[in-house]
Design a protein around this motif. Structure first.
Motif, PDB file in Angstrom:
ATOM      1  N   ARG A  82     -38.353  20.297 -14.881  1.00 20.44           N
ATOM      2  CA  ARG A  82     -38.769  21.632 -15.292  1.00 20.44           C
ATOM      3  C   ARG A  82     -38.073  22.640 -14.389  1.00 20.44           C
ATOM      4  NH1 ARG A  82     -41.322  25.759 -13.612  1.00 20.44           N
ATOM      5  NH2 ARG A  82     -42.640  27.085 -14.860  1.00 20.44           N
ATOM      6  N   ALA A  83     -37.501  23.665 -15.008  1.00 24.65           N
ATOM      7  CA  ALA A  83     -36.771  24.692 -14.253  1.00 24.65           C
ATOM      8  C   ALA A  83     -36.932  26.024 -14.979  1.00 24.65           C
ATOM      9  CB  ALA A  83     -35.299  24.309 -14.145  1.00 24.65           C
ATOM     10  N   GLU A  84     -36.364  27.062 -14.396  1.00 22.51           N
ATOM     11  CA  GLU A  84     -36.330  28.359 -15.054  1.00 22.51           C
ATOM     12  C   GLU A  84     -34.904  28.872 -15.038  1.00 22.51           C
ATOM     13  OE1 GLU A  84     -39.184  31.500 -14.450  1.00 22.51           O
ATOM     14  OE2 GLU A  84     -40.559  30.068 -13.517  1.00 22.51           O
ATOM     15  N   LEU A  85     -34.476  29.348 -16.184  1.00 21.76           N
ATOM     16  CA  LEU A  85     -33.202  30.038 -16.305  1.00 21.76           C
ATOM     17  C   LEU A  85     -33.518  31.514 -16.070  1.00 21.76           C
ATOM     18  CD1 LEU A  85     -30.201  30.006 -17.051  1.00 21.76           C
ATOM     19  CD2 LEU A  85     -30.901  30.307 -19.434  1.00 21.76           C
ATOM     20  N   VAL A  86     -32.896  32.108 -15.043  1.00 23.37           N
ATOM     21  CA  VAL A  86     -33.280  33.444 -14.607  1.00 23.37           C
ATOM     22  C   VAL A  86     -32.115  34.414 -14.742  1.00 23.37           C
ATOM     23  CG1 VAL A  86     -34.089  34.830 -12.648  1.00 23.37           C
ATOM     24  CG2 VAL A  86     -34.955  32.501 -12.967  1.00 23.37           C
ATOM     25  N   LEU A  87     -32.402  35.560 -15.313  1.00 18.41           N
ATOM     26  CA  LEU A  87     -31.475  36.681 -15.331  1.00 18.41           C
ATOM     27  C   LEU A  87     -32.027  37.701 -14.346  1.00 18.41           C
ATOM     28  CD1 LEU A  87     -29.197  38.514 -16.431  1.00 18.41           C
ATOM     29  CD2 LEU A  87     -30.817  39.266 -18.182  1.00 18.41           C
ATOM     30  N   ALA A  88     -31.272  37.961 -13.282  1.00 13.88           N
ATOM     31  CA  ALA A  88     -31.657  38.955 -12.278  1.00 13.88           C
ATOM     32  C   ALA A  88     -30.651  40.093 -12.370  1.00 13.88           C
ATOM     33  CB  ALA A  88     -31.664  38.343 -10.887  1.00 13.88           C
TER      34      ALA A  88
END
Length: 168
Positions: A82-88
């Protein structure tokens, strides 16, 4: 949930100043002010599926400078984990410009109120004009589109970024 970076793109390397290798030895805790870590952990625990528009957060660059980023993420599976794809998105200049606009509007409002209370003093009028010019320069120098509408939703001001966006 280790909060470690699994992978970063070229933009992250450029904006934050860390190499890919440095990022892979780090966690999200390493780029956050200590006071924000409990909020970060609570936010991550709350994202179980779908899109999370977490809003504005402070991140620390390699040089120690704090930047404001607008975070959007999506829970995914990455190599079976489980992970998160992050747009910062770095919105530091936008936040500063908004603050400057608010300060200038308040200053203009106070000065215009003072002008109305006093006679049409040339020095006060010139001061109000300088504030309006400063506000205009601030809005024109913003990279983001900015537009104001009146009560009838008629555009009363649009900066050049907005004009480019809608091809005016």
């Amino acid at each position: 949930d280790s909060l470690r970076f699994l992978s970063v793109n070229d933009a992250a390397v450029r904006v934050y100043g860390y190499s890919r290798e440095e990022f892979q030895r780090m966690t999200l805790r390493d780029i956050r002010p200590a006071a924000d870590i409990p909020l970060l952990e609570a936010n991550v625990r709350g994202v179980t599926q779908g899109l999370d528009e977490a809003g504005f957060w402070l991140h620390r660059r390699r040089d120690g400078q704090l930047i404001t980023v607008d975070i959007t993420s999506e829970a995914i599976e990455h190599e079976g984990v489980r992970a998160e794809l992050v747009l910062a998105r770095d919105v530091t200049s936008l936040v500063a410009a908004r603050r400057e606009v608010a300060d200038l509007r308040e200053a203009i409002s106070l000065r215009v109120g003072g002008i109305a209370a006093r006679s049409a003093d040339a020095e006060v009028s010139e001061d109000a004009q300088q504030l309006q010019q400063r506000l205009h320069r601030t809005l024109e120098n913003m990279k983001d589109a900015f537009v104001t509408l009146n009560d009838q939703y008629v555009v009363t001001y649009a900066n050049s970024a907005f004009a480019r966006l809608v091809r005016l």
